[in-house]
Design a protein around this motif. Structure first.
Motif, PDB file in Angstrom:
ATOM      1  N   TYR A 150      13.601  14.383   2.659  1.00 63.06           N
ATOM      2  CA  TYR A 150      14.907  14.171   3.287  1.00 63.06           C
ATOM      3  C   TYR A 150      15.645  12.977   2.698  1.00 63.06           C
ATOM      4  O   TYR A 150      16.526  12.406   3.330  1.00 63.06           O
ATOM      5  CB  TYR A 150      14.732  13.981   4.798  1.00 63.06           C
ATOM      6  N   HIS A 160      18.673  14.003  -2.101  1.00 60.54           N
ATOM      7  CA  HIS A 160      18.839  15.312  -1.452  1.00 60.54           C
ATOM      8  C   HIS A 160      19.797  15.196  -0.259  1.00 60.54           C
ATOM      9  O   HIS A 160      19.384  15.375   0.896  1.00 60.54           O
ATOM     10  CB  HIS A 160      17.483  15.843  -0.981  1.00 60.54           C
ATOM     11  N   ASP A 200      22.061  17.119   0.970  1.00 53.59           N
ATOM     12  CA  ASP A 200      22.208  18.311   1.816  1.00 53.59           C
ATOM     13  C   ASP A 200      21.051  18.425   2.804  1.00 53.59           C
ATOM     14  O   ASP A 200      21.248  18.753   3.977  1.00 53.59           O
ATOM     15  CB  ASP A 200      22.285  19.574   0.950  1.00 53.59           C
ATOM     16  N   ARG A 201      19.827  18.152   2.337  1.00 51.71           N
ATOM     17  CA  ARG A 201      18.670  18.189   3.232  1.00 51.71           C
ATOM     18  C   ARG A 201      18.780  17.064   4.272  1.00 51.71           C
ATOM     19  O   ARG A 201      18.469  17.264   5.450  1.00 51.71           O
ATOM     20  CB  ARG A 201      17.372  18.002   2.439  1.00 51.71           C
ATOM     21  N   ARG A 208      18.847  17.435   8.286  1.00 49.19           N
ATOM     22  CA  ARG A 208      17.893  16.701   9.119  1.00 49.19           C
ATOM     23  C   ARG A 208      18.621  15.810  10.119  1.00 49.19           C
ATOM     24  O   ARG A 208      18.234  15.703  11.277  1.00 49.19           O
ATOM     25  CB  ARG A 208      16.985  15.859   8.216  1.00 49.19           C
TER      26      ARG A 208
END
Length: 248
Positions: free
Chosen positions: A196, A201, A203-204, A208
């Protein structure tokens, strides 16, 4: 099944339950005896933080991060006794069925693992060590002390150990200055800092963060309108102030 067999079955079941409880009590007594005392937990947390370039918070963990953390990691934190009975049942069911690790570790259990290495063994032994030390931590320290120790020894990625380092490193502000969106980003990182990672990242990290905000709404810590306002929205995540500053 005749009448005599039907009468015997409840008695046999009662004996089995009594035997299981007796064995559990013996196992617990043994675990309490062989696991270390936790009176030095605060000293261990401070030493751990120093060794990783962090420091223990001098005051209580700020409300927004606390709410985001508990909503995501341990929503029954203030009501459990170091272990969560609901999670214990879930873990036991998974063990019986042959399922994998279903999580459910309380903050005390996670703290015990970090400070005392509880959990380096496998399976039931690992969970038992964590559980016993967690109960000891619960018995010895107030919940706000557990939170403060926990916040000083957890890893947030990019070399940031502890809440203070992560808040300053990612957002250039102290933990007490975090917005709801930023608090949710940091709380969300703890499950998997690499997966995360909001720099590599986004977008992740955005997804989250939205999960953490949804948990805050579900646990009554944040209104749905405030959560929607704090949440990222795809590319807007980059302009919202919730994406950490890129490392130079």
């Amino acid at each position: 099944m005749d009448v005599r067999k039907r009468r015997r079955w409840p008695r046999r079941l009662g004996r089995l339950v009594a035997l299981a409880l007796s064995l559990a009590a013996v196992a617990l007594a043994g675990a309490l005896a062989v696991t270390p005392d936790v009176g030095d937990a605060e000293h261990r947390a401070a030493a751990f933080a120093r060794a990783h370039g962090a420091h223990s918070p001098s005051s209580a963990v700020p409300a927004r991060f606390t709410a985001a953390l508990l909503a995501t990691e341990n929503s029954r934190f203030y009501h459990d006794v170091g272990v969560d009975p609901v999670s214990v049942v879930r873990v036991a069911a998974a063990a019986v069925s042959g399922g994998g690790d279903v999580g459910g570790a309380t903050l005390e259990q996670q703290l015990a693992k970090q400070l005392y290495g509880a959990g380096n063994s496998a399976g039931v032994v690992r969970k038992s060590e964590q559980a016993v030390l967690a109960v000891k931590l619960y018995s010895r320290f107030d919940k706000w002390q557990v939170l403060r120790m926990y916040a000083s020894v957890v890893y947030f990625g990019h070399g940031y150990w502890g809440l203070d380092a992560a808040s300053e490193g990612y957002f250039g502000r102290t933990p007490s200055q975090l917005s709801w969106g930023q608090a949710a980003v940091l709380a969300g990182l703890l499950q998997a800092p690499s997966a995360y990672d909001p720099i590599r990242h986004p977008d992740r990290a955005c997804a989250r963060q939205q999960h953490v905000l949804a948990r805050l709404v579900a646990t009554g810590q944040l209104g749905s309108r405030a959560a929607a306002s704090a949440a990222c929205a795809g590319p807007a995540f980059h302009a919202s102030g919730d994406v950490p500053r890129k490392h130079v």
